[in-house]
Design a protein around this motif. Structure first.
Motif, PDB file in Angstrom:
ATOM      1  N   LYS A  71     -57.845  19.367  19.663  1.00 43.37           N
ATOM      2  CA  LYS A  71     -58.102  19.736  18.263  1.00 43.37           C
ATOM      3  C   LYS A  71     -58.338  18.492  17.404  1.00 43.37           C
ATOM      4  CE  LYS A  71     -53.211  20.247  17.056  1.00 43.37           C
ATOM      5  NZ  LYS A  71     -52.129  21.223  17.012  1.00 43.37           N
ATOM      6  N   PHE A  92     -70.316  16.797  17.974  1.00 48.67           N
ATOM      7  CA  PHE A  92     -70.363  18.031  18.754  1.00 48.67           C
ATOM      8  C   PHE A  92     -71.695  18.756  18.537  1.00 48.67           C
ATOM      9  CE2 PHE A  92     -69.928  22.544  19.486  1.00 48.67           C
ATOM     10  CZ  PHE A  92     -69.638  22.504  20.842  1.00 48.67           C
ATOM     11  N   ALA A 137     -56.908  27.163   9.801  1.00 52.20           N
ATOM     12  CA  ALA A 137     -55.788  27.555  10.655  1.00 52.20           C
ATOM     13  C   ALA A 137     -55.908  26.855  12.005  1.00 52.20           C
ATOM     14  CB  ALA A 137     -55.778  29.074  10.872  1.00 52.20           C
ATOM     15  N   ASP A 138     -54.775  26.668  12.629  1.00 47.92           N
ATOM     16  CA  ASP A 138     -54.730  26.136  13.989  1.00 47.92           C
ATOM     17  C   ASP A 138     -54.369  27.300  14.895  1.00 47.92           C
ATOM     18  OD1 ASP A 138     -54.116  25.074  16.434  1.00 47.92           O
ATOM     19  OD2 ASP A 138     -52.742  23.542  15.681  1.00 47.92           O
ATOM     20  N   PHE A 139     -55.358  27.849  15.593  1.00 45.60           N
ATOM     21  CA  PHE A 139     -55.045  29.076  16.328  1.00 45.60           C
ATOM     22  C   PHE A 139     -54.275  28.830  17.622  1.00 45.60           C
ATOM     23  CE2 PHE A 139     -58.794  28.087  18.525  1.00 45.60           C
ATOM     24  CZ  PHE A 139     -59.941  28.235  17.743  1.00 45.60           C
ATOM     25  N   THR A 140     -54.036  27.553  17.971  1.00 45.69           N
ATOM     26  CA  THR A 140     -53.110  27.325  19.092  1.00 45.69           C
ATOM     27  C   THR A 140     -51.675  27.631  18.660  1.00 45.69           C
ATOM     28  OG1 THR A 140     -52.808  24.983  18.563  1.00 45.69           O
ATOM     29  CG2 THR A 140     -54.534  25.514  20.146  1.00 45.69           C
ATOM     30  N   LYS A 165     -73.918  29.776  14.491  1.00 48.80           N
ATOM     31  CA  LYS A 165     -74.000  30.765  15.573  1.00 48.80           C
ATOM     32  C   LYS A 165     -73.693  32.158  15.046  1.00 48.80           C
ATOM     33  CE  LYS A 165     -72.937  28.307  19.792  1.00 48.80           C
ATOM     34  NZ  LYS A 165     -71.944  28.119  20.854  1.00 48.80           N
ATOM     35  N   PRO A 197     -67.584  32.150  20.522  1.00 47.17           N
ATOM     36  CA  PRO A 197     -68.665  31.697  21.405  1.00 47.17           C
ATOM     37  C   PRO A 197     -68.395  30.301  21.969  1.00 47.17           C
ATOM     38  CG  PRO A 197     -69.269  31.246  19.140  1.00 47.17           C
ATOM     39  CD  PRO A 197     -67.876  31.866  19.107  1.00 47.17           C
ATOM     40  N   GLY A 198     -69.370  29.803  22.710  1.00 46.97           N
ATOM     41  CA  GLY A 198     -69.381  28.395  23.104  1.00 46.97           C
ATOM     42  C   GLY A 198     -68.424  28.054  24.226  1.00 46.97           C
ATOM     43  N   ASP A 219     -61.198  27.879  11.173  1.00 51.43           N
ATOM     44  CA  ASP A 219     -61.336  26.581  11.835  1.00 51.43           C
ATOM     45  C   ASP A 219     -60.210  25.671  11.366  1.00 51.43           C
ATOM     46  OD1 ASP A 219     -64.122  25.313  13.323  1.00 51.43           O
ATOM     47  OD2 ASP A 219     -62.512  23.917  12.781  1.00 51.43           O
ATOM     48  N   ILE A 220     -59.897  24.711  12.214  1.00 53.87           N
ATOM     49  CA  ILE A 220     -58.859  23.742  11.861  1.00 53.87           C
ATOM     50  C   ILE A 220     -59.440  22.627  10.984  1.00 53.87           C
ATOM     51  CG2 ILE A 220     -59.202  22.245  13.879  1.00 53.87           C
ATOM     52  CD1 ILE A 220     -56.129  22.150  14.121  1.00 53.87           C
ATOM     53  N   GLY A 271     -63.088  29.200  15.349  1.00 53.56           N
ATOM     54  CA  GLY A 271     -63.627  27.863  15.589  1.00 53.56           C
ATOM     55  C   GLY A 271     -65.054  27.829  15.084  1.00 53.56           C
ATOM     56  N   ALA A 272     -65.219  28.193  13.816  1.00 49.98           N
ATOM     57  CA  ALA A 272     -66.545  28.486  13.258  1.00 49.98           C
ATOM     58  C   ALA A 272     -67.481  27.276  13.240  1.00 49.98           C
ATOM     59  CB  ALA A 272     -66.391  29.035  11.840  1.00 49.98           C
ATOM     60  N   GLY A 273     -66.907  26.072  13.110  1.00 50.11           N
ATOM     61  CA  GLY A 273     -67.768  24.894  12.982  1.00 50.11           C
ATOM     62  C   GLY A 273     -68.712  25.076  11.807  1.00 50.11           C
ATOM     63  N   TYR A 324     -62.070  16.931  16.055  1.00 52.54           N
ATOM     64  CA  TYR A 324     -62.953  17.476  15.024  1.00 52.54           C
ATOM     65  C   TYR A 324     -62.687  16.945  13.625  1.00 52.54           C
ATOM     66  CZ  TYR A 324     -64.398  20.343  18.853  1.00 52.54           C
ATOM     67  OH  TYR A 324     -64.875  20.754  20.072  1.00 52.54           O
ATOM     68  N   SER A 379     -65.337  28.027  24.119  1.00 49.81           N
ATOM     69  CA  SER A 379     -64.161  27.295  23.636  1.00 49.81           C
ATOM     70  C   SER A 379     -62.887  27.830  24.265  1.00 49.81           C
ATOM     71  CB  SER A 379     -64.063  27.412  22.103  1.00 49.81           C
ATOM     72  OG  SER A 379     -65.152  26.780  21.494  1.00 49.81           O
TER      73      SER A 379
HETATM   74  C1  SAM Z   1     -66.580  23.264  20.378  1.00 51.87           C
HETATM   75  S1  SAM Z   1     -66.586  23.626  18.645  1.00 51.87           S
HETATM   76  C2  SAM Z   1     -67.422  25.182  18.630  1.00 51.87           C
HETATM   77  C3  SAM Z   1     -68.133  25.448  17.335  1.00 51.87           C
HETATM   78  C4  SAM Z   1     -68.984  26.719  17.327  1.00 51.87           C
HETATM   79  N1  SAM Z   1     -68.162  27.919  17.310  1.00 51.87           N
HETATM   80  C5  SAM Z   1     -69.886  26.745  18.531  1.00 51.87           C
HETATM   81  O1  SAM Z   1     -69.645  27.538  19.453  1.00 51.87           O
HETATM   82  O2  SAM Z   1     -70.837  25.965  18.555  1.00 51.87           O
HETATM   83  C6  SAM Z   1     -64.960  24.064  18.436  1.00 51.87           C
HETATM   84  C7  SAM Z   1     -64.607  24.391  17.006  1.00 51.87           C
HETATM   85  O3  SAM Z   1     -63.290  24.910  17.020  1.00 51.87           O
HETATM   86  C8  SAM Z   1     -62.493  24.228  16.072  1.00 51.87           C
HETATM   87  N2  SAM Z   1     -61.142  24.129  16.631  1.00 51.87           N
HETATM   88  C9  SAM Z   1     -60.742  23.368  17.674  1.00 51.87           C
HETATM   89  N3  SAM Z   1     -59.434  23.537  17.911  1.00 51.87           N
HETATM   90  C10 SAM Z   1     -59.008  24.451  16.990  1.00 51.87           C
HETATM   91  C11 SAM Z   1     -57.747  25.046  16.736  1.00 51.87           C
HETATM   92  N4  SAM Z   1     -56.692  24.729  17.461  1.00 51.87           N
HETATM   93  N5  SAM Z   1     -57.658  25.946  15.712  1.00 51.87           N
HETATM   94  C12 SAM Z   1     -58.746  26.252  14.960  1.00 51.87           C
HETATM   95  N6  SAM Z   1     -59.989  25.718  15.163  1.00 51.87           N
HETATM   96  C13 SAM Z   1     -60.100  24.830  16.169  1.00 51.87           C
HETATM   97  C14 SAM Z   1     -63.132  22.869  15.894  1.00 51.87           C
HETATM   98  O4  SAM Z   1     -62.835  22.291  14.637  1.00 51.87           O
HETATM   99  C15 SAM Z   1     -64.606  23.195  16.082  1.00 51.87           C
HETATM  100  O5  SAM Z   1     -65.252  23.506  14.881  1.00 51.87           O
END
Ligand code: SAM
Length: 319
Positions: free
Chosen positions: A36, A47, A137-140, A93, A159-160, A110-111, A87-89, A39, A162
């Motif tokens: 995390k 990214f 938010a930190d979804f972990t 998408k 998506p992606g 997103d964090i 994890g909207a970034g 980012y 993650s």
């Molecule tokens: C690999 S990027 C994916 C972005 C986009 N959804 C995509 O698929 O292209 C991961 C995203 O998740 C967010 N992220 C990573 N760890 C996270 C967490 N623990 N809680 C919330 N968001 C998180 C990052 O900040 C980043 O924007």
């Protein structure tokens, strides 16, 4: 417009405890940093660049599956008009789905607070009719959206691939949490993209590109950590390493000290021997049938799947 886009903070973490965990991870015998921390603003930009790399097939393959099966996926999603982007970034998408899913309400989780603020501002300009909320938010640490979601059906969008950043038992717990959210709102579901197992050379290349963008992304975590811990890592003195463990189905990224060095972390010295590694990311890959079983075990009863012809990536809709 249904109202001005808003940014709400649901970060339920104690910043001092977070910082202490980060410092303890860096000082541990097997040093580690949670992904995390990739980012910050530079990490988000890198990214986005990774997603354009020829070696990084997941983004374009997922996009091609979405394009080829847009109508079928929209039919599967059905009447839900609220989209929750995990994890909207930059939110692009999800925005590509707004028309097909008749999205009216969009929650970007997103964090990365700064990235979310920028995403909201773009949304306001490009999709003024969407009722948008950004949730930091930190979804972990669990995902509690009850204050943000009503009784309406919701589509979670993840998506992606993650989900691969969670080790499989944690992935199951995380998805089970989403399944519980869905169970309390009839007509809800999860649209998720998953990277599949394939030959080692392609997997490693996707995480170790010829131009070195992924290497920069990996090293940048040290620049981010320097500001937070605080610490004085010299990112250029660590080499990027990516490896594939076929037995567990996992790509791992590390940063390897290129020479012995001493780093001050939160006021105390930590020696790194030449060759010593800091673990930065795992990315688990799934056989599609195994991922379908994981969705079932998490509590979803009905699962649809779409793939590209080569089987490089899989998209699931589960409800
Ligand atoms: C690999 S990027 C994916 C972005 C986009 N959804 C995509 O698929 O292209 C991961 C995203 O998740 C967010 N992220 C990573 N760890 C996270 C967490 N623990 N809680 C919330 N968001 C998180 C990052 O900040 C980043 O924007």
């Amino acid at each position: 417009m249904d109202g001005e886009p808003r940014l709400v903070d649901r970060l339920r973490v104690d910043p001092e405890r977070e910082r202490a965990e980060l410092v303890a991870g860096l000082r541990a015998a097997q040093a580690r940093v949670s992904p995390k921390y990739f980012y910050d603003a530079v990490g988000c930009a890198l990214f986005a660049a990774i997603c354009e790399l020829p070696e990084y097939y997941p983004t374009r393959t997922e996009r091609s599956i979405f394009a080829a099966h847009r109508d079928a996926i929209a039919r599967a999603v059905g009447r839900s008009t609220t989209l929750v982007d995990l994890g909207a970034g930059d939110g692009r998408k999800a925005a590509a789905w707004f028309d097909a899913l008749a999205t009216r309400r969009y929650l970007a989780v997103d964090i990365a607070r700064d990235a979310l603020a920028a995403t909201l501002s773009t949304l306001r300009d490009e999709h003024p009719a969407i009722d948008a909320t950004a949730i930091v938010a930190d979804f972990t640490q669990g995902l509690d959206l009850d204050a943000d979601l009503g009784a309406e059906p919701v589509t979670f969008f993840y998506p992606g691939s993650s989900i691969g950043n969670f080790e499989p038992a944690a992935a199951l717990r995380f998805i089970a949490g989403l399944a519980r959210h869905c169970a309390t709102r009839a007509g809800s579901g999860l649209l998720i993209g998953v990277d599949t197992r394939k030959d080692a050379a392609r997997l490693v290349a996707a995480y170790d590109d010829a131009v070195g963008v992924t290497a920069a992304f990996n090293r940048n975590v040290l620049a981010h950590v320097n500001r937070i811990a605080p610490a004085d890592f010299a990112p250029a003195s660590f080499a990027h390493r990516a490896s594939w463990d076929a037995a567990v189905g996992r790509v791992s990224m590390h940063l390897e000290a290129m020479a012995s060095q001493v780093v001050r972390i939160d006021g105390r010295a930590r020696a790194f021997a030449a060759g010593e590694r800091i673990h930065t990311e795992d990315s688990f890959k799934y056989a599609p049938d195994d991922f379908a079983k994981l969705l079932e075990r998490a509590g979803f009863a009905s699962i649809e799947r779409w793939q590209d012809d080569a089987g490089d990536f899989a998209v699931f809709f589960a409800r």
